[in-house]
Design a protein around this motif. Structure first.
Motif, mmCIF file in Angstrom:
data_model
loop_
_atom_site.group_PDB
_atom_site.id
_atom_site.type_symbol
_atom_site.label_atom_id
_atom_site.label_comp_id
_atom_site.label_asym_id
_atom_site.label_seq_id
_atom_site.Cartn_x
_atom_site.Cartn_y
_atom_site.Cartn_z
ATOM 1 N N PHE A 236 0.826 -1.214 0.000
ATOM 2 C CA PHE A 236 0.000 0.000 0.000
ATOM 3 C C PHE A 236 0.862 1.267 0.000
ATOM 4 N N ASN A 237 1.825 1.282 -0.908
ATOM 5 C CA ASN A 237 2.645 2.471 -1.109
ATOM 6 C C ASN A 237 2.519 2.920 -2.568
ATOM 7 N N ARG A 238 3.438 3.775 -3.003
ATOM 8 C CA ARG A 238 3.338 4.331 -4.356
ATOM 9 C C ARG A 238 4.583 4.026 -5.181
ATOM 10 N N ILE A 239 5.173 2.892 -4.938
ATOM 11 C CA ILE A 239 6.383 2.494 -5.666
ATOM 12 C C ILE A 239 5.994 2.132 -7.100
ATOM 13 N N LYS A 240 6.684 2.735 -8.056
ATOM 14 C CA LYS A 240 6.365 2.540 -9.461
ATOM 15 C C LYS A 240 7.361 1.644 -10.187
ATOM 16 N N ALA A 241 8.510 1.416 -9.587
ATOM 17 C CA ALA A 241 9.523 0.595 -10.271
ATOM 18 C C ALA A 241 10.402 -0.086 -9.238
ATOM 19 N N ILE A 242 10.935 -1.228 -9.658
ATOM 20 C CA ILE A 242 11.910 -1.940 -8.840
ATOM 21 C C ILE A 242 13.283 -1.621 -9.411
ATOM 22 N N GLY B 50 6.036 -2.471 -14.467
ATOM 23 C CA GLY B 50 6.744 -3.554 -15.116
ATOM 24 C C GLY B 50 7.842 -4.096 -14.226
ATOM 25 N N ILE B 51 8.496 -5.160 -14.705
ATOM 26 C CA ILE B 51 9.592 -5.785 -13.960
ATOM 27 C C ILE B 51 10.789 -5.875 -14.893
ATOM 28 N N PRO B 52 11.884 -5.199 -14.575
ATOM 29 C CA PRO B 52 13.070 -5.265 -15.442
ATOM 30 C C PRO B 52 13.618 -6.686 -15.537
ATOM 31 N N ASN C 202 1.305 -8.873 -6.453
ATOM 32 C CA ASN C 202 -0.113 -8.771 -6.786
ATOM 33 C C ASN C 202 -0.647 -7.359 -6.605
ATOM 34 N N ASN C 203 -1.726 -7.083 -7.330
ATOM 35 C CA ASN C 203 -2.423 -5.795 -7.271
ATOM 36 C C ASN C 203 -1.500 -4.626 -7.588
ATOM 37 N N ASN C 204 -0.849 -4.731 -8.725
ATOM 38 C CA ASN C 204 -0.068 -3.636 -9.286
ATOM 39 C C ASN C 204 -0.605 -3.346 -10.689
ATOM 40 N N LYS C 205 0.229 -2.789 -11.539
ATOM 41 C CA LYS C 205 -0.191 -2.441 -12.893
ATOM 42 C C LYS C 205 0.742 -3.065 -13.928
ATOM 43 N N ILE C 206 1.239 -4.236 -13.626
ATOM 44 C CA ILE C 206 2.165 -4.934 -14.512
ATOM 45 C C ILE C 206 1.386 -5.457 -15.720
ATOM 46 N N ASN D 128 -3.208 -7.912 -11.919
ATOM 47 C CA ASN D 128 -2.419 -7.033 -12.780
ATOM 48 C C ASN D 128 -3.091 -6.950 -14.156
ATOM 49 N N PHE D 129 -2.324 -6.599 -15.180
ATOM 50 C CA PHE D 129 -2.889 -6.421 -16.519
ATOM 51 C C PHE D 129 -2.191 -7.316 -17.548
ATOM 52 N N ILE D 130 -1.771 -8.472 -17.131
ATOM 53 C CA ILE D 130 -1.101 -9.418 -18.031
ATOM 54 C C ILE D 130 -2.126 -9.977 -19.012
#
Length: 538
Positions: free
Chosen positions: A67-73, A95-97, A113-117, A139-141
């Motif tokens: 429950f944060n706002r992290i957009k990238a790893i 996405g995931i690099p 889970n529950n991201n926008k990948i 997600n959106f796979i």
């Protein structure tokens, strides 16, 4: 190869964290995070983090940032090479690099889970040889390509539910020989390629519900000898054939609810001889017929809930399921008829849930009440009268565990909204009912006696006509019977001497007097002198 900038960052971080070995690690725990340097756990829930923190103890094993706002790893994840569990769910990851987790050699669980990948590739999970659980739910796979998870040879649980997957490659799960749980529910899958699940030899649970399958191709489940649970609820299924579940003879739990089945698929289900739990509600059938679940001798629990068209349960519907201990028939708004014997042949039944149906009454002989542990008939439009007094008494017994206050009367109007246990037997009309019964019995007895008397009198008055109507054959038979009866009467007395009529005696005397021949028989000669004939007779 790690870039020069990354090396500089790592060296700098090492210098910054050097004091933590002395005991200052708590000073570098971000706000709204909980850092446990004993258990080596860090949890940052519902914070304002935009990126992964780099000032944590590098020896941590569990990192939870939900429950944060992290957009990238980014590459900072490489500092935590001892992680065994990483949870970045409910963030804004797009996405995931590639090969971003190559340093997580010990990672066992990864929750994204529950991201926008929107997409993942063959190299996304490279280097994660020990991963056991991968959660990509919500997600959106859109597709699962060939060998997508080949880099995860020890994976046991894969969750791809609540995505937009419409295409499964025939070799999508190649290499997942240890997978035991697979979630593909709530996607847009139309067709399951026949060989897709064949590599999953150890699969125990498969969730395919909430797709648009319409039908399941024969052979789709071949090779899944270890499958124990199958969920195909809400998959737009119209018909199931005997080939639908071919290869799933060891399934213990099946959910085919929320489809469009027009009848109970008795034949298709009959091959699942080890089935123990069945959910089949929210379909379009109108009746549960006799022997509906024939062949399911190991069935222990059946749920038939939310069937909008269900109206009737026939006698013997569960007669072949002698191991049933739980029946849930709830929220069927048109179910108003339970045939006598609907629950017969169930020696192990303990729980019966019949709430929120359209039942207006319930007969006492339908269930073996002494062995029940739970019984719920709440939410039905019950008619409270003397016919249901037995339930009022039963609900007060401690052996039946139920919320008595939920058994509400709806009819007649004077009892609407009242709890059954609060209504006395007098108000239910039981005394009046008993008086009426006695009166009816008396009337029936008097009428029967009067009818019998009238019949006897009429038969006596018309006895001659009856003889004529029955015909001469009956009359002759009657005379024959009478003669036989008279003969029996004569034989019942001892034999006595019987004299012929006096006419023979007189005739013999007359012949002797006028010397006529032949002479009298010896038996009559002594009468010549003993009985003289008067002159007047001569």
């Amino acid at each position: 190869m790690v870039s020069v900038a990354t090396c500089v960052v790592m060296v700098t971080l090492a210098c910054v964290l050097a004091p933590s070995a002395v005991g200052g690690a708590a000073a570098y725990c971000p706000s709204r995070c909980v850092c446990d340097d004993v258990k080596l756990h860090v949890t940052c829930g519902e914070g304002e983090l935009d990126v992964l923190p780099i000032a944590l103890n590098p020896a941590i094993e569990r990192l939870v940032i939900k429950f944060n706002r992290i957009k990238a790893i980014d590459s900072s994840i490489q500092f935590y090479s001892d992680l065994t569990m990483l949870d970045l769910s409910y963030n804004h990851l797009l996405g995931i690099p590639k090969s971003i987790f190559m340093y997580q050699k010990r990672l066992l669980q990864l929750h994204l889970n529950n991201n926008k990948i929107s997409s993942i590739g063959n190299k996304t999970f490279a280097g994660m040889d020990e991963l056991r659980v991968l959660n990509l739910r919500g997600n959106f796979i859109e597709e699962v390509t060939k060998g997508l998870f080949r880099a995860l040879p020890k994976l046991e649980e894969l969750n791809l539910g609540e995505n937009q997957i419409s295409t499964l490659h025939p070799e999508a799960f190649e290499g997942l020989t240890h997978l035991r749980i697979l979630h593909l529910d709530d996607n847009a899958i139309n067709v399951i390629p026949t060989p897709s699940f064949r590599p999953l030899r150890l699969l125990a649970e498969l969730y395919l519900g909430l797709n648009t399958l319409n039908q399941i191709q024969p052979g789709s489940f071949e090779g899944l000898q270890h499958l124990r649970r199958l969920d195909v609820r809400g998959s737009m299924l119209v018909n199931l054939t005997i080939d639908t579940f071919r290869g799933l003879e060891n399934v213990r739990s099946l959910d085919v609810s929320d489809n469009h089945l027009l009848k109970v698929p008795t034949v298709a289900l009959s091959i699942l001889t080890r089935l123990e739990e069945l959910s089949i509600g929210q379909n379009d059938f109108e009746v549960i017929p006799e022997g509906a679940f024939f062949g399911l001798s190991n069935l222990r629990k059946v749920s038939i809930s939310g069937a909008l068209n269900l109206q009737r349960i026939q006698s013997g519907a569960f007669a072949s399921n002698t191991n049933l201990d739980t029946i849930v028939i709830a929220s069927n708004r048109m179910l108003a008829e339970l045939d006598e014997g609907a629950f017969s042949g169930l020696p192990h039944i303990e729980n019966v849930i019949l709430r929120d149906n359209a039942l207006r009454t319930f007969r006492e002989e339908l269930l073996p009440w002494k062995q029940l542990r739970n019984f719920d008939i709440s939410g039905n439009p019950l008619v409270c009268n003397c016919h249901i007094r037995w339930m009022k008494d039963l609900l007060r017994e401690k052996s039946i565990e139920t919320e008595q206050s939920r058994v509400i009367c709806q009819y007649p109007e004077r009892f609407a909204g009242e709890t059954l246990r609060e209504i006395s037997s007098e108000l239910l009309g039981c005394h009046q009912h008993q008086s009426k019964e006695r009166a009816v019995v008396g009337v029936v007895l008097v009428a029967s006696a009067a009818s019998l008397t009238t019949f006897i009198l009429v038969a006596y008055r018309l006895r001659h006509r009856l003889v004529d109507v029955l015909g001469p054959s009956w009359h002759n038979k009657r005379n024959t019977l009478k003669e036989e009866k008279d003969l029996e009467f004569v034989k019942s007395f001892p034999e006595i001497e019987y004299h012929q009529p006096n006419f023979n005696i007189y005739t013999c005397n007359y012949q002797q007097m006028y010397h006529q021949k032949p002479p009298c028989p010896p038996q009559f000669q002594h009468h010549i002198y003993e009985t003289p004939i008067p002159v007047s007779d001569l």
